[in-house]
Design an enzyme around this catalytic site. Structure first.
Site, PDB file in Angstrom:
ATOM      1  N   GLU A  87       0.823  -1.188   0.000  1.00  0.00           N
ATOM      2  CA  GLU A  87       0.000   0.000   0.000  1.00  0.00           C
ATOM      3  C   GLU A  87       0.869   1.255   0.000  1.00  0.00           C
ATOM      4  OE1 GLU A  87      -4.045  -1.802   1.830  1.00  0.00           O
ATOM      5  OE2 GLU A  87      -2.650  -0.996   3.293  1.00  0.00           O
ATOM      6  N   CYS A 100       3.651   8.494   0.817  1.00  0.00           N
ATOM      7  CA  CYS A 100       4.114   7.568   1.845  1.00  0.00           C
ATOM      8  C   CYS A 100       4.302   6.206   1.170  1.00  0.00           C
ATOM      9  CB  CYS A 100       3.061   7.501   2.955  1.00  0.00           C
ATOM     10  SG  CYS A 100       3.406   6.282   4.225  1.00  0.00           S
ATOM     11  N   CYS A 107       5.593  -6.900   7.014  1.00  0.00           N
ATOM     12  CA  CYS A 107       6.671  -6.322   7.837  1.00  0.00           C
ATOM     13  C   CYS A 107       7.395  -7.416   8.593  1.00  0.00           C
ATOM     14  CB  CYS A 107       6.108  -5.298   8.825  1.00  0.00           C
ATOM     15  SG  CYS A 107       7.415  -4.373   9.693  1.00  0.00           S
ATOM     16  N   CYS A 111       5.383  -5.246  15.996  1.00  0.00           N
ATOM     17  CA  CYS A 111       4.826  -4.232  16.904  1.00  0.00           C
ATOM     18  C   CYS A 111       3.338  -4.520  17.140  1.00  0.00           C
ATOM     19  CB  CYS A 111       5.024  -2.836  16.321  1.00  0.00           C
ATOM     20  SG  CYS A 111       6.771  -2.491  15.929  1.00  0.00           S
ATOM     21  N   CYS A 114       0.422  -2.149  15.483  1.00  0.00           N
ATOM     22  CA  CYS A 114       0.433  -1.813  14.054  1.00  0.00           C
ATOM     23  C   CYS A 114      -0.261  -2.900  13.245  1.00  0.00           C
ATOM     24  CB  CYS A 114       1.878  -1.643  13.576  1.00  0.00           C
ATOM     25  SG  CYS A 114       1.982  -1.211  11.827  1.00  0.00           S
ATOM     26  N   CYS A 330      -1.473   6.193   9.533  1.00  0.00           N
ATOM     27  CA  CYS A 330      -0.308   5.478  10.065  1.00  0.00           C
ATOM     28  C   CYS A 330      -0.755   4.226  10.791  1.00  0.00           C
ATOM     29  CB  CYS A 330       0.439   6.325  11.091  1.00  0.00           C
ATOM     30  SG  CYS A 330       1.080   7.852  10.484  1.00  0.00           S
TER      31      CYS A 330
HETATM   32  N1  SAH Z   1       8.485   0.399  10.513  1.00  0.00           N
HETATM   33  C1  SAH Z   1       8.721   1.807  10.494  1.00  0.00           C
HETATM   34  C2  SAH Z   1       7.916   2.552   9.443  1.00  0.00           C
HETATM   35  C3  SAH Z   1       6.441   2.223   9.316  1.00  0.00           C
HETATM   36  S1  SAH Z   1       5.328   2.748  10.563  1.00  0.00           S
HETATM   37  C4  SAH Z   1       8.473   2.414  11.863  1.00  0.00           C
HETATM   38  O1  SAH Z   1       7.962   1.712  12.715  1.00  0.00           O
HETATM   39  O2  SAH Z   1       8.837   3.562  12.087  1.00  0.00           O
HETATM   40  C5  SAH Z   1       5.198   4.458  10.433  1.00  0.00           C
HETATM   41  C6  SAH Z   1       4.736   5.129  11.733  1.00  0.00           C
HETATM   42  O3  SAH Z   1       3.394   4.739  12.070  1.00  0.00           O
HETATM   43  C7  SAH Z   1       5.593   4.753  12.933  1.00  0.00           C
HETATM   44  O4  SAH Z   1       6.002   5.921  13.595  1.00  0.00           O
HETATM   45  C8  SAH Z   1       4.660   3.944  13.813  1.00  0.00           C
HETATM   46  O5  SAH Z   1       4.978   4.079  15.170  1.00  0.00           O
HETATM   47  C9  SAH Z   1       3.324   4.548  13.461  1.00  0.00           C
HETATM   48  N2  SAH Z   1       2.184   3.658  13.762  1.00  0.00           N
HETATM   49  C10 SAH Z   1       2.159   2.318  13.701  1.00  0.00           C
HETATM   50  N3  SAH Z   1       0.943   1.849  14.055  1.00  0.00           N
HETATM   51  C11 SAH Z   1       0.199   2.920  14.356  1.00  0.00           C
HETATM   52  C12 SAH Z   1      -1.153   3.096  14.761  1.00  0.00           C
HETATM   53  N4  SAH Z   1      -1.954   2.055  14.924  1.00  0.00           N
HETATM   54  N5  SAH Z   1      -1.604   4.358  14.950  1.00  0.00           N
HETATM   55  C13 SAH Z   1      -0.791   5.421  14.751  1.00  0.00           C
HETATM   56  N6  SAH Z   1       0.475   5.316  14.334  1.00  0.00           N
HETATM   57  C14 SAH Z   1       0.970   4.093  14.157  1.00  0.00           C
END
Ligand code: SAH
Length: 344
Positions: A87, A100, A107, A111, A114, A330
């Protein structure tokens, strides 16, 4: 080698001239919608020369699987890249747009907050596939808001696929097209320390660290690999970089969860961690997705957190969600869509 991954010099040598290479780049980045295969002719390039490129460096195999536009103008593309869905999000704003991009299909990290993590790693993307995402989205930027910013904040952990990410950034900065400025490229990491250190040494563009918590106990629950690379080591790497590149700013991503990391103590600990770093904190209220038990704080609690940071001398902005109605915000990228999606 794919067409989108070719460097300007490679393109010029295949086409036999730099003028033709410029024309080919112009076609890719200013020529409108990206087709699924290179056309028989493009403007400004002799047919035989172009034929050599078509044979040596075709477009990455791709198909638009879905395109959804949110009420706020955000557009989410689901691209089928040789069977793997990734995406990409176009985020228009006044006078400029942001793309983006995803660095992996799925991934490699786990986490808990996410949506992408629920997919696991499907496969890494190559530089050409990252650049294709950019080209597809950039072609649809509204007139008057050309793409100026690229963020590696889509699916995937960029530090687990760093060579293609660095290669894609090199291409994005090449003039005349796309010719972005390094100051407008940001790579976000969940804190994979070896890659982070290498990016700080070799990478062009900004690094954003997704800190998301202020104690290791808390962060470990959210980001399992914090056990390997704890907070002090991550912040330490930013401090070392600051000594080497005094002008470079650190960006800290901090997703806010109700009752998890939004207390006054968190404000104080975050300010202490960032002491002397001249960091900018990007606060993002959690974007929900099915099966996530986490909740965003109220808008007022988000503002209170920001005021607390300001009182401690820490600069921050709030990323109020864009594209939430189509699951494009995000952390929501996991192949889901709104009911009003357009299957193509
Ligand atoms: N793997 C990398 C890049 C992808 S995530 C990273 O973790 O930085 C991009 C951003 O989205 C990150 O800052 C992450 O903390 C945030 N993110 C992930 N899940 C989220 C959610 N459910 N709500 C808001 N931000 C989120």
């Amino acid at each position: 080698m794919s067409f989108t991954a070719l460097s300007f010099d490679q393109l010029a040598s295949l086409l036999g001239s730099r003028t033709r290479a410029s024309a080919a780049r112009r076609w890719l980045y200013r020529g409108g919608a990206i087709p699924s295969e290179l056309p028989a002719r493009i403007p400004g390039v002799a047919k035989v020369a172009w034929e050599a490129v078509r044979i040596a460096a075709p477009l990455p195999a791709w198909r638009l699987a879905r395109r959804e536009a949110a009420a706020d103008g955000t557009v989410k593309y689901a691209l089928d890249l040789a069977g793997a869905t990734v995406e990409t999000v176009l985020i228009p704003s006044k006078g400029r747009s942001t793309v983006c991009v995803s660095s992996q299909a799925g991934c490699s990290r786990a986490c808990t907050f996410c949506a992408t993590a629920t997919l696991g790693l499907l496969r890494p993307l190559d530089a050409g596939e990252i650049l294709l995402q950019y080209a597809v989205a950039a072609a649809e930027a509204p007139a008057g808001s050309p793409v100026r910013n690229v963020v590696f904040m889509g699916m995937g952990e960029p530090m687990d696929n760093l060579d293609p990410v660095l290669e894609a950034i090199d291409r994005l900065l090449e003039a005349p097209w796309p010719g972005l400025s390094a100051a407008h490229v940001t790579v976000s990491t969940s804190g994979v320390l070896p890659g982070m250190k290498r990016f700080l040494r070799e990478g062009r563009g900004h690094l954003a660290l997704s800190l998301n918590a202020t104690t290791d106990a808390q962060r470990q629950q959210l980001i399992p690999h914090n056990r390997t690379w704890p907070i002090a080591a991550l912040i330490g790497a930013l401090r070392e970089d600051r000594a080497i590149h005094p002008g470079r700013r650190s960006f800290i991503e901090y997703v806010l969860w109700d009752g998890v990391n939004d207390s006054d103590d968190d404000v104080a600990r975050l300010a202490a961690l960032l002491e002397g770093l001249d960091a900018q904190v990007n606060l993002t209220p959690h974007n929900a997705f099915p099966a996530s038990g986490l909740r965003p704080p109220s808008d007022e609690a988000v503002r209170r957190f920001q005021r607390g940071l300001r009182a401690c001398g820490v600069n921050s902005i709030v990323r109020w969600p864009r594209g939430r109605d189509i699951a494009a915000a995000c952390g929501q990228l996991a192949g889901r869509s709104a009911t009003a999606s357009v299957e193509v």
